[in-house]
Design a protein around this motif. Sequence first.
Motif, PDB file in Angstrom:
ATOM      1  N   VAL A  51     -84.472 -22.432 135.069  1.00  0.00           N
ATOM      2  CA  VAL A  51     -83.334 -22.079 134.231  1.00  0.00           C
ATOM      3  C   VAL A  51     -82.366 -21.189 134.998  1.00  0.00           C
ATOM      4  CG1 VAL A  51     -82.619 -20.899 132.120  1.00  0.00           C
ATOM      5  CG2 VAL A  51     -84.664 -22.321 132.107  1.00  0.00           C
TER       6      VAL A  51
ATOM      7  N   ARG B  95     -80.256 -23.140 137.611  1.00  0.00           N
ATOM      8  CA  ARG B  95     -79.163 -23.927 137.040  1.00  0.00           C
ATOM      9  C   ARG B  95     -77.926 -23.072 136.783  1.00  0.00           C
ATOM     10  NH1 ARG B  95     -81.214 -28.435 132.719  1.00  0.00           N
ATOM     11  NH2 ARG B  95     -79.007 -28.991 132.949  1.00  0.00           N
TER      12      ARG B  95
ATOM     13  N   ASP C 121     -80.145 -25.725 127.745  1.00  0.00           N
ATOM     14  CA  ASP C 121     -80.167 -26.797 128.737  1.00  0.00           C
ATOM     15  C   ASP C 121     -80.701 -28.095 128.143  1.00  0.00           C
ATOM     16  OD1 ASP C 121     -79.167 -25.031 130.576  1.00  0.00           O
ATOM     17  OD2 ASP C 121     -81.072 -24.681 131.595  1.00  0.00           O
TER      18      ASP C 121
END
Length: 362
Positions: A81, A84, A137
């Motif tokens: 996470v 990203r 996401d």
Amino acid sequence: MKHLTRIQEQRHPRFTHDWLVRYYLDKGRLDDLYLFEDNGHRNLVPFLTRPSWAITDIAEEELIQQDVPQFRSTVNVDQRVLRRRVNYLPGVRRDGAVWNDLLACAAGVGDGPKGPRIRLIMAEYFQFLSACGSLEDETYDAIRGRNRRTPLRDKFMPDLKTAELCPLGAHAFGMQAAFVFDDDGVFKILIQRRSNSVSIYGGALAVVPVFGCQSFDLTDESSVSVYHNFLREVYEELYGGVEVERPGPRVDPRWFYVEPSVARLIEAREAGEFEFKLLGFGFDALNGEIDISGLALVTKNHFACDELARMTANWEIQNIQVWDLFGARLTAALLTNEFSPGSVYTIARAREVVRARKEGQS
């Protein structure tokens, strides 16, 4: 460049609005969504809330339940996470300039003696990104067709009843405050265009200030005050003040209260020329953050002339404009998903409270 353009596109509320609303409608959860209405026009907002959470007369001490020392989240940090977000979040850079301090998070919503009660814990910023960012996401991937399965949402945010248990473990606890002032009989509101460097809804319109809450001394050894955080963010976001979200050499965490911009606001409140009210709260359906809405209403004469020229936006904001609180321009933007969901709720509640105040004085 194409990759960053795609990221900016998906982080605007227009990108996720229809998918999120359809998700909850397909599950028969219409009543969980906030409905914005104006002169026959309607817009379902991906903001999960209850009518009983629209508060006006509850002090923050009655709304918030917390222990000192604060309990800590046990969420594991998800490096995927974080990776990203490396390219667009300053706090997740590879160059060592990392911000990973403690944030207030909600651990559950229940009932108290005078209304709803939000229980707080503390989590590191990366724990929050891991918990709420994973859900965010997953939603982006589902909308883009990469993976239509949504196991996280189906388990942790399928409806409001589940959301209020705060099962993700680090649901950020923040505020969206409508800064409203009386400009010669016409109520105006400050509106920001959010920077693309903020963690959510970069490029969207929003009220100002918008912020996550921290404790007084930025550790788990002190309490969280929404009003203190509001003053801090006004100092930073509206007056270009030095950021106070990092530990520093100051002994008193309220040191910025004597800065002229903040001192003037505190004095106006003591004189009855500034009101700070809590308006309600709910969960942002995109990532499970819990947003408290606030109204900062200034009735001090000549406020616009005296203060607007002194205000300046910080890095979190592209620009700040003054809009008519009850104007057609604002209504149109609220109906077309230009605002973050929490800001739609905040502005709608601010309109209700200010309108009632006007009618009570007439």
